[in-house]
Write a protein that holds these residues in place. Sequence first.
Motif, short mmCIF file in Angstrom:
data_model
loop_
_atom_site.label_atom_id
_atom_site.label_comp_id
_atom_site.label_asym_id
_atom_site.label_seq_id
_atom_site.Cartn_x
_atom_site.Cartn_y
_atom_site.Cartn_z
N THR A 186 -0.38 4.20 23.75
CA THR A 186 0.11 5.42 23.10
C THR A 186 1.03 5.07 21.94
N LEU A 187 1.95 4.15 22.20
CA LEU A 187 2.88 3.73 21.15
C LEU A 187 2.14 3.05 20.00
N GLN A 188 1.19 2.23 20.36
CA GLN A 188 0.44 1.49 19.34
C GLN A 188 -0.39 2.45 18.49
N ALA A 189 -0.93 3.49 19.14
CA ALA A 189 -1.71 4.48 18.41
C ALA A 189 -0.84 5.17 17.36
N ALA A 190 0.39 5.50 17.76
CA ALA A 190 1.34 6.12 16.83
C ALA A 190 1.62 5.17 15.67
N GLN A 191 1.80 3.90 16.04
CA GLN A 191 2.10 2.88 15.03
C GLN A 191 0.95 2.78 14.03
N ASN A 192 -0.26 2.74 14.56
CA ASN A 192 -1.43 2.64 13.69
C ASN A 192 -1.54 3.85 12.77
N ALA A 193 -1.28 5.02 13.34
CA ALA A 193 -1.38 6.25 12.56
C ALA A 193 -0.36 6.23 11.41
N MET A 194 0.85 5.81 11.74
CA MET A 194 1.90 5.77 10.72
C MET A 194 1.59 4.74 9.63
N SER A 195 1.03 3.64 10.06
CA SER A 195 0.67 2.61 9.09
C SER A 195 -0.39 3.12 8.12
N LYS A 196 -1.28 3.93 8.66
CA LYS A 196 -2.32 4.49 7.82
C LYS A 196 -1.70 5.44 6.79
N GLU A 197 -0.78 6.25 7.26
CA GLU A 197 -0.05 7.17 6.40
C GLU A 197 0.65 6.41 5.30
N PHE A 198 1.19 5.29 5.68
CA PHE A 198 1.92 4.43 4.76
C PHE A 198 1.07 4.12 3.52
N GLY A 199 -0.16 3.75 3.79
CA GLY A 199 -1.07 3.44 2.69
C GLY A 199 -1.29 4.63 1.79
N ILE A 200 -1.46 5.79 2.42
CA ILE A 200 -1.70 7.02 1.65
C ILE A 200 -0.47 7.35 0.80
N TYR A 201 0.71 7.26 1.41
CA TYR A 201 1.97 7.52 0.70
C TYR A 201 2.06 6.66 -0.55
N LYS A 202 1.75 5.39 -0.36
CA LYS A 202 1.91 4.44 -1.46
C LYS A 202 0.93 4.76 -2.58
N ARG A 203 -0.27 5.10 -2.17
CA ARG A 203 -1.28 5.42 -3.16
C ARG A 203 -0.87 6.65 -3.97
N GLU A 204 -0.27 7.60 -3.28
CA GLU A 204 0.13 8.84 -3.94
C GLU A 204 1.50 8.73 -4.58
N GLY A 205 2.13 7.59 -4.41
CA GLY A 205 3.43 7.37 -5.04
C GLY A 205 4.57 8.12 -4.38
N LYS A 206 4.39 8.51 -3.13
CA LYS A 206 5.46 9.23 -2.43
C LYS A 206 6.54 8.27 -1.97
N ASP A 207 7.68 8.87 -1.63
CA ASP A 207 8.80 8.09 -1.12
C ASP A 207 8.50 7.65 0.32
N ILE A 208 8.67 6.37 0.60
CA ILE A 208 8.30 5.86 1.92
C ILE A 208 9.50 5.51 2.80
N SER A 209 10.68 5.68 2.31
CA SER A 209 11.84 5.19 3.05
C SER A 209 11.99 5.88 4.42
N GLU A 210 11.72 7.19 4.46
CA GLU A 210 11.88 7.90 5.74
C GLU A 210 10.80 7.43 6.72
N LEU A 211 9.57 7.30 6.22
CA LEU A 211 8.46 6.84 7.05
C LEU A 211 8.71 5.43 7.58
N LYS A 212 9.23 4.62 6.70
CA LYS A 212 9.50 3.23 7.09
C LYS A 212 10.52 3.17 8.21
N ALA A 213 11.50 4.02 8.14
CA ALA A 213 12.53 4.05 9.19
C ALA A 213 11.89 4.42 10.53
N ARG A 214 11.01 5.41 10.50
CA ARG A 214 10.35 5.84 11.74
C ARG A 214 9.48 4.72 12.30
N VAL A 215 8.74 4.11 11.40
CA VAL A 215 7.82 3.05 11.79
C VAL A 215 8.57 1.84 12.35
#
Length: 416
Positions: free
Chosen positions: A47-76
Amino acid sequence: MIDLKLLQKDFETMSKKLQRKGVDATLLEQLKVKNETLKLAKTAFETLQAAQNAMSKEFGIYKREGKDISELKARVDANKIKVAEAIEVQREAQEELEKMAMAIPNVPDDSVPDGADEADNVELKKVLTPREFSFTPKEHWELAEKNGWIDFERGVKLATSRFSVSFGMGARLERALINFMLDFNRERGFEEVSVPALVNRTALEGTGQLPKFEEDLYKMESQELFLIPTAEVPVTNLYQDEILSADELPKRMTAYTSCFRKEAGAAGRDTRGMIRQHQFHKVELVAITTPDTSEIMFEQMVNCASDILTALELPHRLVNLCTGDLGFSAAHTTDIEVWLPGQNQYREISSISNTRAFQARRAKIRYKNGKKNEMVHTLNGSSLAVGRTLVAIMENYQNEDGSIDIPQVLKPYLGM
RNA sequence: GGACAAGUGGGUGAGCGGCUGAAACCACAUCCCUGCUAAGGAUGCGUACGGGUAACUGUACCGAGAGUUCGAAUCUCUCCUUGUCCA
């Protein structure tokens, strides 16, 4: 390895059956609990790993769209610590479970009689009648030395006790027996294979000699390799971690190898002669079958070994091993005991076992049954122990003057 | 023993740190078409463990192990195996 799913599903039945083999019921209880614990730990981690994978995927999308990643990184990052803990918990549970499960013997069949030791084995049938001697038959070591076939002292000189050297006709007879047995087995449909005499830990775990019986194995110092105690180990493990197709089953194999055993628990037993040696020759039968055909194969293997003795005109009997004498991996075993007139008793010369899926689960040998992968059944049997066969020939074919006749079927192999 | 190269699904073989559990081809399976000794089309096709009656879904696995990273088949290290060359 025992079937953990089955243990979970029908604990009472399995526990009762294993208690007949002397397995502690509380140990099984612990195993069951451990299995449940592991399941929970796995779910938690995944369950935890699934969350981790999902967030990592989001990470890529954020970066591509140029969004701020600091909050996501903290969660991850926070989740990452939890994942690390969870995997550790799971790993420990896994290791403990494996350690426990690997040390539990196979479940004996209902047909296996209760009993403490070989005295409680049940005779199934006798084949051939022992001959009447007009003199007192000698024991094989006396005959062996008298004929100059076997030299026990020089074996000790070269190695240590329980080693011997064969000379002349003794050595030639061994070779004749090996060839005769291999040919016999081949005619019965067993393919001859030649395998390494040294194997690794994984192979020995696959067939069940390890982790429990390490003290009976010779181990190399330079690297982790062991001398095989029986050809069953390399031959069965030939298909370790493989998925066989249904049409290549059954696999029937025969192999001649030397076998090496420390005989750690046998101090003082059979110290004279060549009944119990640290190194001995053996021709082995191994079969890999589908579950529904393993008993038919078992019969064939028993007959094969018994028929070799019949061809050699050696009286023998079949016994059904009791729970106390049954090996670690076997669901049931038939021993063949040959008549030794010098000792005036039947002695084990072959042992044929159906391990059902016990070794298959350990060695991960499966086959495709339609779409599904299922565990195969593995069987093994000696046909026969060469040294003991030679002993039997000496004692059964002896003449009053100490000379020994040669069995008819071996003569072609000796150029006679 | 030394030097170099490589290890991806049943096979061959792609693969830029996120869109890759993994292209394509072959093999295989089912179906369709055709009616002649062969071809065409469609779909499917890894394993283990877990959840769900099921459709489905989660995790792991690209030689093995460890590491870097939010994220590794892809980068780093160690080991193993194979190939080539040298001794």
